[in-house]
Enzyme design. Sequence first.
Site, PDB file in Angstrom:
ATOM      1  N   GLY A 104       0.824  -1.202   0.000  1.00  0.00           N
ATOM      2  CA  GLY A 104       0.000   0.000   0.000  1.00  0.00           C
ATOM      3  C   GLY A 104       0.859   1.254   0.000  1.00  0.00           C
ATOM      4  O   GLY A 104       1.839   1.341   0.728  1.00  0.00           O
ATOM      5  N   ARG A 154       1.055  -5.503  -5.644  1.00  0.00           N
ATOM      6  CA  ARG A 154       1.294  -6.711  -4.857  1.00  0.00           C
ATOM      7  C   ARG A 154       1.614  -7.831  -5.826  1.00  0.00           C
ATOM      8  O   ARG A 154       1.106  -7.873  -6.940  1.00  0.00           O
ATOM      9  CB  ARG A 154       0.073  -7.038  -3.994  1.00  0.00           C
ATOM     10  CG  ARG A 154      -0.301  -5.864  -3.081  1.00  0.00           C
ATOM     11  CD  ARG A 154      -1.420  -6.217  -2.118  1.00  0.00           C
ATOM     12  NE  ARG A 154      -1.929  -5.021  -1.447  1.00  0.00           N
ATOM     13  CZ  ARG A 154      -1.369  -4.442  -0.395  1.00  0.00           C
ATOM     14  NH1 ARG A 154      -0.254  -4.950   0.106  1.00  0.00           N
ATOM     15  NH2 ARG A 154      -1.908  -3.373   0.148  1.00  0.00           N
ATOM     16  N   ASP A 173       5.160  -4.661   6.361  1.00  0.00           N
ATOM     17  CA  ASP A 173       5.712  -5.954   6.752  1.00  0.00           C
ATOM     18  C   ASP A 173       5.801  -6.941   5.586  1.00  0.00           C
ATOM     19  O   ASP A 173       6.754  -7.717   5.497  1.00  0.00           O
ATOM     20  CB  ASP A 173       4.924  -6.558   7.915  1.00  0.00           C
ATOM     21  CG  ASP A 173       3.431  -6.705   7.620  1.00  0.00           C
ATOM     22  OD1 ASP A 173       2.975  -6.255   6.551  1.00  0.00           O
ATOM     23  OD2 ASP A 173       2.728  -7.276   8.472  1.00  0.00           O
ATOM     24  N   THR A 175       4.061   2.932   5.639  1.00  0.00           N
ATOM     25  CA  THR A 175       2.684   2.447   5.750  1.00  0.00           C
ATOM     26  C   THR A 175       1.906   3.362   6.674  1.00  0.00           C
ATOM     27  O   THR A 175       2.418   3.777   7.717  1.00  0.00           O
ATOM     28  CB  THR A 175       2.622   1.003   6.291  1.00  0.00           C
ATOM     29  OG1 THR A 175       1.272   0.687   6.669  1.00  0.00           O
ATOM     30  CG2 THR A 175       3.524   0.811   7.491  1.00  0.00           C
ATOM     31  N   ASP A 214      -0.533   2.548   8.476  1.00  0.00           N
ATOM     32  CA  ASP A 214      -1.082   1.807   9.613  1.00  0.00           C
ATOM     33  C   ASP A 214      -0.235   1.913  10.883  1.00  0.00           C
ATOM     34  O   ASP A 214      -0.727   1.625  11.968  1.00  0.00           O
ATOM     35  CB  ASP A 214      -1.232   0.326   9.264  1.00  0.00           C
ATOM     36  CG  ASP A 214      -2.348   0.071   8.259  1.00  0.00           C
ATOM     37  OD1 ASP A 214      -3.243   0.933   8.148  1.00  0.00           O
ATOM     38  OD2 ASP A 214      -2.320  -0.970   7.588  1.00  0.00           O
ATOM     39  N   ASP A 238       1.990  -0.067  11.938  1.00  0.00           N
ATOM     40  CA  ASP A 238       1.831  -1.388  12.557  1.00  0.00           C
ATOM     41  C   ASP A 238       3.137  -2.175  12.688  1.00  0.00           C
ATOM     42  O   ASP A 238       3.111  -3.386  12.965  1.00  0.00           O
ATOM     43  CB  ASP A 238       0.821  -2.222  11.757  1.00  0.00           C
ATOM     44  CG  ASP A 238       1.213  -2.385  10.291  1.00  0.00           C
ATOM     45  OD1 ASP A 238       2.180  -1.725   9.842  1.00  0.00           O
ATOM     46  OD2 ASP A 238       0.545  -3.162   9.585  1.00  0.00           O
ATOM     47  N   ARG A 283      -6.445  -2.969   9.782  1.00  0.00           N
ATOM     48  CA  ARG A 283      -7.025  -4.309   9.919  1.00  0.00           C
ATOM     49  C   ARG A 283      -6.648  -4.966  11.246  1.00  0.00           C
ATOM     50  O   ARG A 283      -7.475  -5.563  11.921  1.00  0.00           O
ATOM     51  CB  ARG A 283      -6.580  -5.192   8.755  1.00  0.00           C
ATOM     52  CG  ARG A 283      -7.300  -4.894   7.457  1.00  0.00           C
ATOM     53  CD  ARG A 283      -6.724  -5.667   6.305  1.00  0.00           C
ATOM     54  NE  ARG A 283      -5.351  -5.269   6.021  1.00  0.00           N
ATOM     55  CZ  ARG A 283      -4.572  -5.849   5.118  1.00  0.00           C
ATOM     56  NH1 ARG A 283      -5.009  -6.867   4.425  1.00  0.00           N
ATOM     57  NH2 ARG A 283      -3.344  -5.411   4.905  1.00  0.00           N
TER      58      ARG A 283
END
Length: 319
Positions: free
Chosen positions: A11, A72, A103, A125, A127, A129, A171
């Site tokens: 992303g 991707r 990741d 990213t 996120d 995360d 997510r």
Amino acid sequence: MKTIGILTSGGDAPGMNAAIRAVVRSAIYYGCKVYGINRGYKGLIEDDVQEMNLSSVGDIIHRGGTILKSSRCEEFKTEEGRKIAVKVLKKYGIDCLVVIGGDGSFNGASKLSELGFPAIGIPGTIDNDLAYTDYTIGYFTAIETVIDAIGKIRDTSSSHERVNIVEVMGRHCGDLALYSGLAGGAETIILPEHPESIEGICDRLETTKKRGKKHSIIVLAEGVGNAHEIGKQIAEKTGSDLRVTILGHVQRGGSPSAFDRILASKLGVRAVELLLDGKSARVVGVKDDKVIDMDIHEALAMKKEFDKYTYKMTKILSI
């Protein structure tokens, strides 16, 4: 003279272009040749490679997205796909690779390192995360985007005395929802790390109604569940006029904030310096306001710690 390849994968995130710029310019400063690989690992396997120079990255520090494009690639997850990728890298005389992404992108970099091909990861990213670094490139810009949306939704929510659910990305990690909800003054924040019952949410809405507030903002991380279904249950139990807004990919776009531009620049230069020092299978990040690097396998194995105190604080401030 080393030849460095660079790609963006997964992303996209605001600030990726600033990182690309930093890698290309610092590599050239140190006397290296640089190749840009378009469309991530998919473009690498398909030999979509171009040499880059100083002009290639002119006037991009302020631009969202990634000039190298992203995608991707399932084929790269196979051993055969990775072998093709290494052949393409060798074809251009690329000695080492910088990978900007999350990741999944880092897993690809670690696999290349296992094949004897030096790779360094830069965290990009929205996120936030990745546990090893305090912040990832794009995260703070995404927060500003969400806060702007919350402010506009609050205006119409107040006018119509409605409850509005604002779904944001995340997510498995609720950082974007937690901190944008805090900054945006949300009455309720629903996270994958701390699920909340429908009854608990409804009780809070009833409490705010009793003190005279007839509109509310609920920030929901996408990983919790279907926003429309959750909204339907809340509306049925409370009788509220409720609307759902799913922000979607608008969160990934936009000009990166000053913080993300600076972070991306620092991490891009550090990644190049690590490669010039002969390092491989490392990731760069920031911890306690200092640029750090660590083993990529250790970084991927770390578990993200949920910020319980900030979550508690949102409860205190939303009474």
